[in-house]
Write a protein that holds these residues in place. Structure first.
Motif, PDB file in Angstrom:
ATOM      1  N   ARG A 264      -8.908  13.374   1.624  1.00 25.17           N
ATOM      2  CA  ARG A 264      -9.579  13.528   3.071  1.00 25.17           C
ATOM      3  C   ARG A 264      -9.310  14.320   3.871  1.00 25.17           C
ATOM      4  O   ARG A 264      -8.846  15.426   3.671  1.00 25.17           O
ATOM      5  CB  ARG A 264      -8.815  11.861   3.107  1.00 25.17           C
TER       6      ARG A 264
ATOM      7  N   VAL B 185      -4.679   7.421  -6.038  1.00 28.16           N
ATOM      8  CA  VAL B 185      -5.035   7.282  -4.865  1.00 28.16           C
ATOM      9  C   VAL B 185      -4.109   9.041  -4.896  1.00 28.16           C
ATOM     10  O   VAL B 185      -4.168   9.163  -3.461  1.00 28.16           O
ATOM     11  CB  VAL B 185      -2.849   7.283  -4.591  1.00 28.16           C
TER      12      VAL B 185
ATOM     13  N   ARG C 180      -1.604  -1.017  -5.514  1.00 32.21           N
ATOM     14  CA  ARG C 180      -2.715  -1.587  -6.631  1.00 32.21           C
ATOM     15  C   ARG C 180      -2.651  -0.395  -7.436  1.00 32.21           C
ATOM     16  O   ARG C 180      -2.764  -0.903  -8.829  1.00 32.21           O
ATOM     17  CB  ARG C 180      -3.283  -2.422  -5.653  1.00 32.21           C
TER      18      ARG C 180
ATOM     19  N   GLY D 229      -8.331  -4.090   1.984  1.00 32.51           N
ATOM     20  CA  GLY D 229      -6.581  -3.971   1.813  1.00 32.51           C
ATOM     21  C   GLY D 229      -6.157  -6.082   2.043  1.00 32.51           C
ATOM     22  O   GLY D 229      -7.557  -6.692   3.052  1.00 32.51           O
TER      23      GLY D 229
ATOM     24  N   ALA E 231      -0.950  -1.779  10.257  1.00 33.50           N
ATOM     25  CA  ALA E 231       0.061   0.530  10.591  1.00 33.50           C
ATOM     26  C   ALA E 231      -1.839   1.090   9.479  1.00 33.50           C
ATOM     27  O   ALA E 231      -2.233   0.492   8.526  1.00 33.50           O
ATOM     28  CB  ALA E 231       0.916   0.785   9.741  1.00 33.50           C
ATOM     29  N   GLY E 232      -2.008   2.398  10.482  1.00 30.83           N
ATOM     30  CA  GLY E 232      -3.130   2.735   9.189  1.00 30.83           C
ATOM     31  C   GLY E 232      -4.448   2.069   9.285  1.00 30.83           C
ATOM     32  O   GLY E 232      -5.345   1.007  10.355  1.00 30.83           O
TER      33      GLY E 232
ATOM     34  N   GLY F 219       0.648  -1.126   0.104  1.00 29.78           N
ATOM     35  CA  GLY F 219      -0.316   0.039  -0.189  1.00 29.78           C
ATOM     36  C   GLY F 219       0.683   1.179  -0.360  1.00 29.78           C
ATOM     37  O   GLY F 219       1.682   1.422   0.788  1.00 29.78           O
ATOM     38  N   ALA F 220      -0.013   1.701  -1.123  1.00 28.93           N
ATOM     39  CA  ALA F 220       1.623   3.706  -0.360  1.00 28.93           C
ATOM     40  C   ALA F 220       0.118   4.660  -0.473  1.00 28.93           C
ATOM     41  O   ALA F 220       0.274   5.355  -0.861  1.00 28.93           O
ATOM     42  CB  ALA F 220       1.381   3.768  -2.604  1.00 28.93           C
ATOM     43  N   GLY F 221      -0.483   4.567   0.816  1.00 28.80           N
ATOM     44  CA  GLY F 221      -1.271   5.313   1.227  1.00 28.80           C
ATOM     45  C   GLY F 221      -0.405   6.462   1.324  1.00 28.80           C
ATOM     46  O   GLY F 221       0.957   5.749   1.859  1.00 28.80           O
ATOM     47  N   PRO F 222      -0.754   7.120   2.486  1.00 28.38           N
ATOM     48  CA  PRO F 222      -0.132   7.851   3.839  1.00 28.38           C
ATOM     49  C   PRO F 222       0.791   6.881   4.331  1.00 28.38           C
ATOM     50  O   PRO F 222       1.829   7.055   4.298  1.00 28.38           O
ATOM     51  CB  PRO F 222      -0.942   8.529   4.390  1.00 28.38           C
TER      52      PRO F 222
ATOM     53  N   ASP G 152      -2.319  -1.195   3.610  1.00 29.61           N
ATOM     54  CA  ASP G 152      -3.745  -1.279   2.711  1.00 29.61           C
ATOM     55  C   ASP G 152      -4.634  -0.971   2.932  1.00 29.61           C
ATOM     56  O   ASP G 152      -5.466  -1.012   1.988  1.00 29.61           O
ATOM     57  CB  ASP G 152      -3.124  -2.916   2.181  1.00 29.61           C
TER      58      ASP G 152
ATOM     59  N   LEU H 159      -6.017  10.367   9.726  1.00 25.88           N
ATOM     60  CA  LEU H 159      -4.193  10.636   9.666  1.00 25.88           C
ATOM     61  C   LEU H 159      -3.273  10.658  10.491  1.00 25.88           C
ATOM     62  O   LEU H 159      -2.210  10.009  10.127  1.00 25.88           O
ATOM     63  CB  LEU H 159      -3.998  11.918   7.908  1.00 25.88           C
TER      64      LEU H 159
ATOM     65  N   ARG I  86      -7.669  10.029  -3.575  1.00 22.42           N
ATOM     66  CA  ARG I  86      -8.754  10.072  -3.082  1.00 22.42           C
ATOM     67  C   ARG I  86      -8.739  12.008  -1.822  1.00 22.42           C
ATOM     68  O   ARG I  86      -7.831  11.520  -1.573  1.00 22.42           O
ATOM     69  CB  ARG I  86      -8.512   9.056  -2.234  1.00 22.42           C
TER      70      ARG I  86
ATOM     71  N   GLY J  93       1.911   3.369   4.433  1.00 26.42           N
ATOM     72  CA  GLY J  93       2.965   2.759   3.345  1.00 26.42           C
ATOM     73  C   GLY J  93       3.951   3.808   3.199  1.00 26.42           C
ATOM     74  O   GLY J  93       5.545   3.661   2.909  1.00 26.42           O
TER      75      GLY J  93
HETATM   76  N1  APR Z   1      -2.660  -4.764  -3.138  1.00 22.44           N
HETATM   77  C1  APR Z   1      -1.382  -3.897  -3.127  1.00 22.44           C
HETATM   78  N2  APR Z   1      -1.758  -1.895  -2.555  1.00 22.44           N
HETATM   79  C2  APR Z   1      -3.598  -2.324  -1.989  1.00 22.44           C
HETATM   80  C3  APR Z   1      -4.594  -3.290  -1.532  1.00 22.44           C
HETATM   81  C4  APR Z   1      -3.738  -4.645  -2.389  1.00 22.44           C
HETATM   82  N3  APR Z   1      -4.052  -5.912  -1.986  1.00 22.44           N
HETATM   83  N4  APR Z   1      -5.605  -3.194  -1.245  1.00 22.44           N
HETATM   84  C5  APR Z   1      -5.479  -1.646  -0.952  1.00 22.44           C
HETATM   85  N5  APR Z   1      -4.166  -1.227  -1.295  1.00 22.44           N
HETATM   86  C6  APR Z   1      -3.257   0.037  -1.592  1.00 22.44           C
HETATM   87  C7  APR Z   1      -4.771   1.109  -1.582  1.00 22.44           C
HETATM   88  O1  APR Z   1      -5.144   1.439  -2.498  1.00 22.44           O
HETATM   89  C8  APR Z   1      -4.361   2.281  -1.289  1.00 22.44           C
HETATM   90  O2  APR Z   1      -3.316   3.246  -1.926  1.00 22.44           O
HETATM   91  O3  APR Z   1      -3.624   0.895  -0.315  1.00 22.44           O
HETATM   92  C9  APR Z   1      -3.132   1.394  -0.019  1.00 22.44           C
HETATM   93  C10 APR Z   1      -3.816   1.773   1.391  1.00 22.44           C
HETATM   94  O4  APR Z   1      -4.029   3.732   1.624  1.00 22.44           O
HETATM   95  P1  APR Z   1      -5.264   4.624   2.947  1.00 22.44           P
HETATM   96  O5  APR Z   1      -6.238   3.446   2.516  1.00 22.44           O
HETATM   97  O6  APR Z   1      -4.924   5.952   2.352  1.00 22.44           O
HETATM   98  O7  APR Z   1      -4.945   3.977   4.310  1.00 22.44           O
HETATM   99  P2  APR Z   1      -3.630   4.610   5.000  1.00 22.44           P
HETATM  100  O8  APR Z   1      -2.857   5.230   4.107  1.00 22.44           O
HETATM  101  O9  APR Z   1      -4.064   3.194   6.157  1.00 22.44           O
HETATM  102  O10 APR Z   1      -4.099   5.879   4.871  1.00 22.44           O
HETATM  103  C11 APR Z   1      -4.867   6.492   6.490  1.00 22.44           C
HETATM  104  O11 APR Z   1      -6.376   7.205   4.903  1.00 22.44           O
HETATM  105  O12 APR Z   1      -8.632   6.151   5.131  1.00 22.44           O
HETATM  106  C12 APR Z   1      -7.629   7.183   5.663  1.00 22.44           C
HETATM  107  O13 APR Z   1      -8.541   8.623   7.358  1.00 22.44           O
HETATM  108  C13 APR Z   1      -7.547   8.102   6.942  1.00 22.44           C
HETATM  109  O14 APR Z   1      -5.957   9.738   6.906  1.00 22.44           O
HETATM  110  C14 APR Z   1      -5.897   8.445   7.354  1.00 22.44           C
HETATM  111  C15 APR Z   1      -5.896   7.737   6.140  1.00 22.44           C
END
Ligand code: APR
Ligand code: PHB
Length: 390
Positions: free
Chosen positions: A44, A39, A33, A162, A283-284, A9-12, A158, A298, A42, A14
Motif C-alpha cells: 500500500r 498481512v 483472520r 471485515g 477505526a481505519g 484485525g492486525a493491519g496497521p 478489520d 494510512l 499487501r 489494529g
Molecule cells: N476477522 C479477523 N480479522 C479480519 C477479518 C475478520 N473477519 N476481516 C479482516 N480482517 C483483517 C485483515 O486480514 C487485515 O489484516 O483485518 C485487517 C485489516 O487491515 P487493513 O485492511 O490494512 O485495514 P487498516 O488496518 O484499517 O489499515 C488501513 O490499509 O487499506 C490500507 O490504505 C489503507 O493504509 C490504509 C490502511
C-alpha cells in the motif's frame, strides 16, 4: 479468555492501537483472520504525514522509520507537457516521510511480539456479541476449537471487508460512497526511482505515478480499466504504458526491471457513520476508504487510532468517558476533510472515460488554477502534509 480491549484485525490500525494501549497500560488481544506473512504481503501507499510519524513515535516504534524513511519536501505534478513542483517547505513549512506501509506494519508486529502481547493469527469465524450492553464477547475458531474472548470494548480494525462494520444492526449505520470508473495497476521494482520526489502525472492516456520505497526500490502506477486483469499487464506492457505517459526527462531516468510485485486496485471513496455503537468502535478502513491519489489511507487510520487510544486510556485510567463520547465526531471531521482532498486529487489527475466537454474543461481550469495560483498550491500542500489535529 478475558481482555480489556478486543481488537479485530492486525493491519496497521489494529497493531498501532494495540501498541499505544500497551504503553498506556491497557491490555489487548488482537484477532486476525490471516497469517503475518499474508498481512505483510499487501503493498500500500507509503507517505506519512508528520502527525502520523508523531503517533508512531508515541507508540515507540519509530526507530527504523527515522533511520530509513526518506523525508520529502515536495511533490511534482505533470500535466499538459509541463511539470510543476509543489514545494511543501516554502508553502506550508512542513514535509512528509516516505516509508512503506509494509515496513510500518512489520515494525509494529515486531514491537508487539517483543512486548509479549497476544495476537491470534488465523482466527476464523470471528463474531461480535453484546456490544450494545456492558459485557461484549467475541467468539472465534482457532486450531479447530471454539473460543470466547470477554472484553470491555471491541475495536473494529478489520478493514473494508471485515466483520465489525457488518455486525452493526441495519439502520444504525449510514454509508456514503463514490466508485471511480478505473483502477491502478501498480508495480514494485528493485531499481532506483526516476526522481528524488514523487511525480503525479495527468496524461491524455491516463494517470501515472512515480513513487518509491527507498533509494533502490521504486513503485510505479498507471491508471487502467476497471475490467483489466493483472495477468494481462505483462511487465513489458506496463513499462511501455508508463513510458508513454512520462515526459522525456523522466523517461531518461527510468530504470525498468522485473517486477517483484504487481497488483490492480480499484479506486473508491467510502465513509460509514458513526464510528461508535455502544462498546464497538470502528477505526481505519473498517470505517472509511479513500482513493490512493492523496496517500491518505494510512494517515487517516493513524488519526482514528490516535483519538481512540487516548479515549480508551482515559476511560480505563480515570473512568472518563469524554473521549469515547466524542470519538466518532472528532474522527469524522478529519475523515471528511481527507475524503474531500483524495476525491479532488483523483478528479484533477485522472482521465474519466466518457466524460463530457464540460468535465474536461473544468479539469483543465483546475490545473490552470493550481499551476498559476500560489494559494491553490498552498491548499494542496496543506492537505498533503496533513491538516492539524484539534
Ligand atoms: N476477522 C479477523 N480479522 C479480519 C477479518 C475478520 N473477519 N476481516 C479482516 N480482517 C483483517 C485483515 O486480514 C487485515 O489484516 O483485518 C485487517 C485489516 O487491515 P487493513 O485492511 O490494512 O485495514 P487498516 O488496518 O484499517 O489499515 C488501513 O490499509 O487499506 C490500507 O490504505 C489503507 O493504509 C490504509 C490502511
Ligand atoms: C505509493 O508509493 O504506493 C503511493 C504514493 C503516493 C500515493 C499513492 C501511492 O498517492
Amino acid at each position: 479468555m478475558r481482555t480489556q480491549v478486543a481488537i479485530i484485525g492486525a493491519g496497521p490500525s489494529g497493531l498501532l492501537l494495540g501498541q499505544l494501549l500497551a504503553r498506556a497500560g491497557v491490555d489487548t488481544v488482537i484477532l486476525e483472520r490471516h497469517t503475518p506473512d499474508y498481512v505483510l504481503g499487501r503493498i500500500r501507499a507509503g507517505v506519512l504525514e508528520q502527525g502520523t510519524v508523531e503517533t508512531i513515535e508515541e507508540a515507540n516504534v519509530a526507530g527504523r522509520l527515522h533511520r530509513e524513511g526518506l523525508v520529502h519536501h515536495g511533490i511534482e505534478i505533470a500535466a499538459r507537457g509541463e511539470r510543476h513542483r509543489i514545494d511543501f517547505n516554502a508553502l506550508v513549512g512542513k514535509s512528509v516521510v516516505v516509508y512503506g506501509q509494509t515496513e510500518v506494519t512489520r515494525d509494529l508486529m515486531d514491537a508487539r511480539r517483543a512486548a509479549g502481547a497476544k495476537t491470534v493469527y488465523e482466527a476464523e469465524d470471528v463474531s461480535l456479541h453484546g456490544f450494545d450492553g456492558n459485557a461484549p464477547v467475541v467468539r472465534y475458531r482457532h486450531g479447530g476449537l471454539d473460543h470466547e474472548l470477554a472484553c470491555d470494548y471491541i475495536a473494529g480494525c478489520d478493514g473494508y471487508h471485515g466483520v465489525s462494520r457488518q455486525s452493526v444492526p441495519a439502520g444504525a449505520l449510514t454509508t456514503h460512497e463514490r466508485v471511480y470508473p478505473f483502477g491502478w495497476v501498480g508495480v514494485l521494482v528493485d531499481q532506483p526511482p526516476v526522481s528524488d520526489e514523487l511525480i503525479y502525472v495527468n496524461h491524455e492516456r491516463g494517470f501515472a505515478l512515480c513513487s518509491m520505497r527507498s533509494h533502490t526500490r521504486s513503485r510505479y502506477y498507471v491508471q487502467c480499466s476497471l475490467d483489466d486483469r493483472v495477468e494481462s499487464w505483462t511487465d513489458d506492457r506496463f513499462w511501455a504504458e508508463l513510458r508513454s505517459r512520462l515526459d522525456d526527462r523522466a523517461n531518461a531516468k527510468l530504470v525498468t526491471g522485473p517486477s517483484i510485485e504487481k497488483s490492480i486496485a480499484p479506486l473508491r471513496s467510502f465513509v460509514a457513520e458513526p464510528l461508535r455503537f455502544g462498546r464497538l468502535l470502528l477505526a481505519g478502513d473498517a470505517a472509511h476508504i479513500v482513493p490512493p491519489t492523496g496517500a491518505k489511507g494510512l494517515n487517516l487510520a493513524a488519526s482514528d487510532v490516535r483519538y481512540l487510544s487516548r479515549a480508551l486510556a482515559d476511560w480505563f485510567r480515570r473512568g472518563d468517558p469524554k473521549g469515547l463520547d466524542t470519538y466518532s465526531a472528532r474522527c469524522l471531521k478529519r475523515i471528511w476533510l481527507a475524503e474531500r482532498f483524495s476525491w479532488w486529487m483523483t478528479m484533477l489527475l485522472h482521465r474519466f472515460p466518457g466524460t463530457d466537454s464540460f468535465g474536461t474543461r473544468i479539469q483543465e481550469a483546475d490545473l490552470t488554477l493550481l499551476f498559476g495560483s500560489r494559494a491553490s498550491q498552498q491548499s494542496l500542500a496543506e492537505n498533503y502534509v496533513g491538516l492539524p489535529f484539534d
